[in-house]
Every structure is written in C-alpha cells, then in structure tokens.
Design a protein around this motif. Sequence first.
Motif, short mmCIF file in Angstrom:
data_model
loop_
_atom_site.label_atom_id
_atom_site.label_comp_id
_atom_site.label_asym_id
_atom_site.label_seq_id
_atom_site.Cartn_x
_atom_site.Cartn_y
_atom_site.Cartn_z
N PHE A 590 0.83 -1.20 0.00
CA PHE A 590 0.00 0.00 0.00
C PHE A 590 0.87 1.25 0.00
N SER A 591 0.35 2.33 -0.57
CA SER A 591 1.02 3.62 -0.41
C SER A 591 0.80 4.10 1.02
N ASP A 592 1.56 5.09 1.42
CA ASP A 592 1.41 5.61 2.78
C ASP A 592 0.00 6.13 3.01
N ASN A 593 -0.56 6.83 2.03
CA ASN A 593 -1.92 7.35 2.18
C ASN A 593 -2.96 6.24 2.27
N GLU A 594 -2.80 5.23 1.41
CA GLU A 594 -3.73 4.09 1.46
C GLU A 594 -3.67 3.40 2.81
N LEU A 595 -2.47 3.17 3.30
CA LEU A 595 -2.31 2.46 4.56
C LEU A 595 -2.92 3.26 5.71
N ALA A 596 -2.68 4.57 5.72
CA ALA A 596 -3.24 5.41 6.78
C ALA A 596 -4.76 5.41 6.74
N THR A 597 -5.31 5.48 5.52
CA THR A 597 -6.78 5.50 5.38
C THR A 597 -7.39 4.18 5.84
N LEU A 598 -6.80 3.08 5.40
CA LEU A 598 -7.34 1.76 5.77
C LEU A 598 -7.20 1.51 7.26
N ALA A 599 -6.09 1.91 7.85
CA ALA A 599 -5.90 1.73 9.28
C ALA A 599 -6.96 2.51 10.06
N ALA A 600 -7.25 3.73 9.61
CA ALA A 600 -8.28 4.54 10.27
C ALA A 600 -9.66 3.90 10.12
N MET A 601 -9.96 3.38 8.93
CA MET A 601 -11.24 2.71 8.71
C MET A 601 -11.39 1.52 9.65
N LEU A 602 -10.34 0.73 9.79
CA LEU A 602 -10.41 -0.44 10.65
C LEU A 602 -10.55 -0.05 12.11
N ALA A 603 -9.81 0.97 12.53
CA ALA A 603 -9.85 1.39 13.93
C ALA A 603 -11.23 1.93 14.31
N ARG A 604 -11.88 2.62 13.38
CA ARG A 604 -13.16 3.25 13.69
C ARG A 604 -14.37 2.44 13.20
N GLY A 605 -14.11 1.36 12.47
CA GLY A 605 -15.20 0.55 11.95
C GLY A 605 -15.97 1.22 10.84
N ILE A 606 -15.31 2.12 10.09
CA ILE A 606 -15.97 2.85 9.01
C ILE A 606 -15.92 2.00 7.74
N ASN A 607 -17.07 1.70 7.19
CA ASN A 607 -17.17 0.86 5.99
C ASN A 607 -16.31 -0.38 6.13
N SER A 608 -16.31 -0.93 7.31
CA SER A 608 -15.50 -2.12 7.61
C SER A 608 -16.31 -3.06 8.50
N PRO A 609 -17.31 -3.72 7.92
CA PRO A 609 -18.19 -4.57 8.73
C PRO A 609 -17.45 -5.77 9.32
N LEU A 610 -17.91 -6.22 10.47
CA LEU A 610 -17.34 -7.40 11.10
C LEU A 610 -17.76 -8.66 10.36
N CYS A 611 -16.87 -9.62 10.27
CA CYS A 611 -17.21 -10.90 9.66
C CYS A 611 -16.50 -12.03 10.39
N SER A 612 -17.00 -13.23 10.19
CA SER A 612 -16.36 -14.45 10.71
C SER A 612 -16.10 -15.41 9.56
N SER A 613 -15.71 -14.86 8.42
CA SER A 613 -15.72 -15.60 7.15
C SER A 613 -14.51 -16.49 6.95
N ALA A 614 -14.76 -17.77 6.74
CA ALA A 614 -13.69 -18.70 6.38
C ALA A 614 -13.17 -18.41 4.97
N GLY A 615 -14.07 -18.04 4.06
CA GLY A 615 -13.64 -17.73 2.70
C GLY A 615 -12.68 -16.57 2.63
N ARG A 616 -12.97 -15.53 3.42
CA ARG A 616 -12.08 -14.37 3.44
C ARG A 616 -10.76 -14.70 4.15
N LEU A 617 -10.80 -15.62 5.10
CA LEU A 617 -9.56 -16.06 5.74
C LEU A 617 -8.66 -16.77 4.72
N PHE A 618 -9.25 -17.57 3.85
CA PHE A 618 -8.49 -18.22 2.77
C PHE A 618 -7.91 -17.18 1.81
#
Length: 771
Positions: A590-618
């Motif tokens: 990731f670029s620095d901007n992409e990484l910062a944006t994604l990290a913020a999304m994950l930390a705040r739960g913005i457009n980042s729904p929770l899942c328990s997906s085995a498919g996504r783990l693969f």
Amino acid sequence: MTQTTETASVREALLRIRGTVQGVGFRPFVFRIATRLGVRGWVRNDSDGVIVRIKASPDLIDEFSRELARGAPSASFIDGVEEIAGAPDTPPVGDGFEIFESDLSTVGITTAIPADLAICADCQRELLSAGDRRRGYPFINCTQCGPRYAIIESLPYDRSRTTMRAFPMCPACRKEYGDPSSRRYHAEPNACAVCGPSLSLFDSKGLVLATRDDALLRAVSSIANGSIVAVKGVGGFHLFCDATNDAAVSELRRRKHREEKPFAVMFRDVEALRQHADASLAEEALLRSSSAPIVLVRRRAGGNLSAAIAPGNPWLGAILPYTPLHVLLMRALDRPLIATSANLSEEPLCTEEADALRRLEGIADLFLCHDRVIVRPVDDSVLRMDSGGDPVVLRRSRGYAPSPFTLPGEIEGSLLCAGAQMKSTVAIALGNRVVLSPHIGDLGNAATQQAYERSIEMMAQLCGSRIERSACDKHPDYNSTRHAGRSGLPVIAVQHHLAHLLACLLENKQPAQDVLGVVWDGNGYGEDGTAWGGEFLLADKGRVCRFAHLRRFRLAGGDAAARDARRLALALLHECVSSEFGKRAAAFGFSDNELATLAAMLARGINSPLCSSAGRLFDAAGFLLGLGRRNAFEGQLPLAVEAAASLANRDDDPMPFILRASQAGAVWEIDWEPALWQLLEAKAESSSAAFAFHLGLARSIAEVARRAGVGTVALSGGCFQNVLLLDLTRTALQRDGFKVLTHRQLPPGDGSIAAGQALAALWNITTVGNP
C-alpha cells in the motif's frame, strides 16, 4: 415365467410410479417387461409420473414390480412404486398390453421434469455410420438421449408440448415414433434431415452464409483458421475456438473481458483428454455419463494447449462432446476446443439468434445456429471429484437439473424458494417435492436479474401451480430477497447458513437432531447483523443455535476486501493489536496514504463490517503465501491455496488454531491469530505452509465437534468445494467416530440455498438462536 391363461387367482393392480420417469423411455421399458411376462394392461404418463394397470396372478404382479426397479432406463430415477385405488374412469384392461397417450385431466404437476441428456452410444454410432439414414445429422436423438428440459413448454412431456411440434415427422420418423420395439418410440425430439431442425451459419451482421452440411463445414474451417464461432447448443450458445492456438484464446479473453478465469476445454474423446490431463477412472466415467458435465481434472505438463486457457491453474475444466453437433465438430477438427458460455462475464446465456447477434457483437466472428427453439436456458454443470472418487457439484445445471428432491413430509401449498444472491437457483416446493432450477448466476446485473425472474415464471408454469408464498434469505439487500418482498405473498425469511445446513440434511435424508453443521463460505447475513461465514450450527430437537464460529475481523472497504486480499491480511493484522502492525503492513504494497486510510477505517469501523468468514480467511492466506494480491474471479486465491497445498508432503504439522470462549453470541470461537503469525513468516508460495493451514483448520473443526457432543457432522458452504479441506476434515472427524454428511447432489455453495429454504419452511426452522 410367462403366463398366458387366467386363473381364479388373477387380479388387477393399478401402480403409481414417481420419479424421473418421463422423457427417458420409461413407457417402452414397461411395455417390454409386460410383453416378456405376458402381463395384460396399459401404461401412460400423467401429471404425477407414470401409471400402469395390469392384470395377472399376484406372483406375476410382484415379479413385474421387481423388474421395474431392477432394469429401469439409465436416465430414469424411480422415487417410488405403490399400488393405488383406481378411479371410476380408469380405462379397463384389454387383451394385450398398450401404451396410452398422456393424461392431462389432473391438475398440479408433481412429476420429475426430465433433464437434458448427452448423446448416447447408439445414436453416436448411427451418426458416424456410412449406411445409416441419419449419418451426419446434427440433431439425432432417441429416448436415451437428447434435449428435454430446454425444449419443454409444459408437462406432461409430449411432443405437442415441446418446441419440436414445429417439425412434423416424416413417414419414416413417424413409424419409429409409433413402434414400441423401437429405441425412438415416443422420443419426443425424434427427427431426421428430411423433417427436423437444420443448421445455418451467420456472419456478425446476421447474413446467412451457408446452411445444413455446408454451414458446419465453413464453421469448422473458420475455427481451424483461428476464428471464434458462437455455436447454438441444447440450452444456449457457446463460444468455440482452437484451444491450441494462443492468439485465438488470448483474443477470446480480450473480447469477453475475462482476465484470468479458466475456460472449459472440449476434447474429442477420453483418449484425447489423456494427452493433456491425468484423469482418474471415476473422472472419466463422470465425463462419459449421460449428464456429461464439465469435470475439473489435473492438467498434465507438456502438451500443446494454450497457457492462456487457465493461467497459473493446475486444474483443467474438461468436457466431452455431449450433442451430435459437438461430435461432428470435434471429429472434423480433431483438436481440443475452448467451449465456454457465450456471454459477457457474469451475464446469462444467449439462447436466441437475434439476442446472440446483439450481445455477442464484437466477440464472435461467426454464428452456427439451428432452428430448434430453446425455451429454457441451461448452462453446463461443473463437478470435481474428491479423494474417495465421489462427486462434488460446483454448478448444478444441464444433465442434473431440474431433477427433484423428496421432502420428508408434505409442504403446505406451493412455495417459491427464492435462493441467494450468488450462484443463484430458485426452487418450487409442492407436496413432498422440491424442484430446483438449473444454475442462473449472480444477481448483480439487470440481465441476470431478468433471467432469474423468467426462471421463476418457467418453474411455476412447469410445476402447474400458482405460487402461494415465498421463502427467501434474511439479507435485506439480496435481489432475491427483494423479489420475494415485491411479490405481495407471505414471506418466510431463512438465515443463510441455516439454509446451507438444511440443504445438506435434505440431500442426506437426515433429521435435524444431534447434528453439528459446519457451514463455511464467503459470507452471509448473520442473525446479529454482522457477516457470518465460519459457522458451527448445533441442530437438535427442532432448534438450531450458533455453537461456535471463527474469530471475527473487519472487511476493510466492505465488498472491496473480497477482491483485494491485501485488505484482508491488513484487517487480520490490525485485529491482533500488535506493535508490529506498521512494520508488517508496510510490506503489503500500500502507499502511505492508502495504509493510513485503511488503518483509520479499521480502527473506527468505518465501511468495515465485522465478519467471521472462512472464505475471506483463505483469501488472506493466499496473499500472505505469495499466491496473488486479488481475486480476478470468485474463489481464485482460495483455489490457489488449495493447489499449493496439494503439492506438499502430508507429514507437515498443522498450523495452530486455538479454541476459546466466544464473546459474540456463541459458546466457542476458533482463534486464527497463532496461524496468522506462521503465515507471515512463511516462504512465498510455500506448499508446506498451505497444507499446514488446511490441516490446522480441519483439526479445529474436529475439536469443535468433540465439544458439541453430537454424533453427526454436516459440512456445507462454498469452502467445502475445496476437496483438500473436505478430505482432511472428513478424515479428522471420522477418526473421532463422527458420522459425516457432505453434498453429493447439490453444490456446497449457494446453489443449494433454495433447497434448504424449502426444508426450513417445512420444519418451521428459520432462525439460528443463541446457545
């Protein structure tokens, strides 16, 4: 023993035969048994299957019934034979044995709708025999083979209710059709070159270039010279080109906007296939069967197939000629051909000439067509074999659908089962039957949505019943759910993973008692509003609860994470709250901007729904093992992880997955964090790490089953299309003494959801509760 005289013990019996018994030569089969045994009576089709009235001694009636079950035509399936009471207007028994026309006096079609069948050995021999009147005729068929479902307009299955009514039979064909000793007795598509359908070759503007034999010859010449030709088959058009021509295959990819998804390859025969693939005897038998599906086989190194057929993929989607037209094409060209659905990516099949000319403009150079109308589009079925030689259905369509499944009870009224969003099928449940449509596709575009709605209309029409209520998925944004809601009918909403489990129970005739369902897939709408996908559902005493699940993580960017596996790996790393997050994540590209944006999304739960997906783990494992960054088609990275693991020595230790108490509405949770750290340290494209990942997951499933204390475990969901995961899991469970249920007739993926919805409605089990 044959009896010709009546005695005092002679009696009459009226027999009802249910199952796949129309359009498969069943009435002539009954006629031959009766003639051999000297039994008087008659046979006819009706709306419930086949009915037989016979007059003979009790012993002979018993022998007659046994013969019915013993030697039925290979394409038939007898669901039951029972003696019933006769109606007052039932025809009497005459002096011999007769075949009557179909009875249309009853309402409500519950008989099995016959599937389309591959060309049989007898017809292929006639097709290629110099002295036969049907030599080279591309629409040869008999009661053992040919189109069925694709040409049926209504039931019972008679010529007048198919698109073949447009072709009055010539005297020679009419004689065969009326001769009970002929293989073509009441073969509804029966025809020959004098009276039947014929070929035409069009250019891309719709101009007729050639007809009949000349059309075939010019199409063959064009394919040999590198052209892409759209060919109208049984249930729709396919695109054909030379599979040994790199330029032609690459051009097909470019025109079809299909970057990496593999193409199916048609081989002249099994001997030709063996030059390019290592197929097992079970795989060869499946390819030769009357269903004639595409079968995934292990590709052999070397050979002259284009590398662009299945880039980086060790498996080959092989298929044999299943229509007489295919046989003639393959014989004339004598080389492997690409045979892929004639559509743009994710769109439904083309079935009409005008539609094909419009939608395939710029894709096909020429169009080899015929004038037999296709009423119902039917795509090719796709299967693979597990290590035990049993089939795993990836797509249930031509040759299999719409053969019905028997419900363990009578359902109230007529029920539409709306299915899922992905790999969509629909079903009609009526009486003790549920009839699934062939594969429709993903409902993400207008064309497929229209095909979906047409399929519902067609299935309801064939089943002869007005839909009274609907069952659908609980996901509010599925187009299938919205369709059910728009109907104005009463709606039963069924949780996605519960429908998977119930489909497996239906197929295995297993009650919902003392069963743990392991349902692993990409995702489905959970009862708590999160995306489920690594579920353990405990079914007992008419109730289903969520017993365990995979540890949850976030989908960074929602659906975008399913395409970009780097986001998934980043989400797993973020969930671990590690001081190494920044250092590790920096290697994800990731670029620095992409990484910062994604990290913020994950930390705040913005457009980042929770899942328990085995498919996504693969998916994440595929990226961390260096097998790719994204899924160019659904399941690409999980398939790559399986392929890498299949090359490993099987003495590796499993990756650690830890079972711990759940904080999310279940008893247990499988924690993937210890395995994540091993994946981060794995060497790129490590086959041993990929195998250890599979083995660790299989062992964790067995551990959860031991904690559940059940006797039976059912495996469902798209992750169990992975035969290595399936085999390792089954082995681990059976070693611990569990009875293991798997899919063999329905897909483990979402193509089975509609069937599960039917059983949910019958049993009134629609919700997954807390333990």
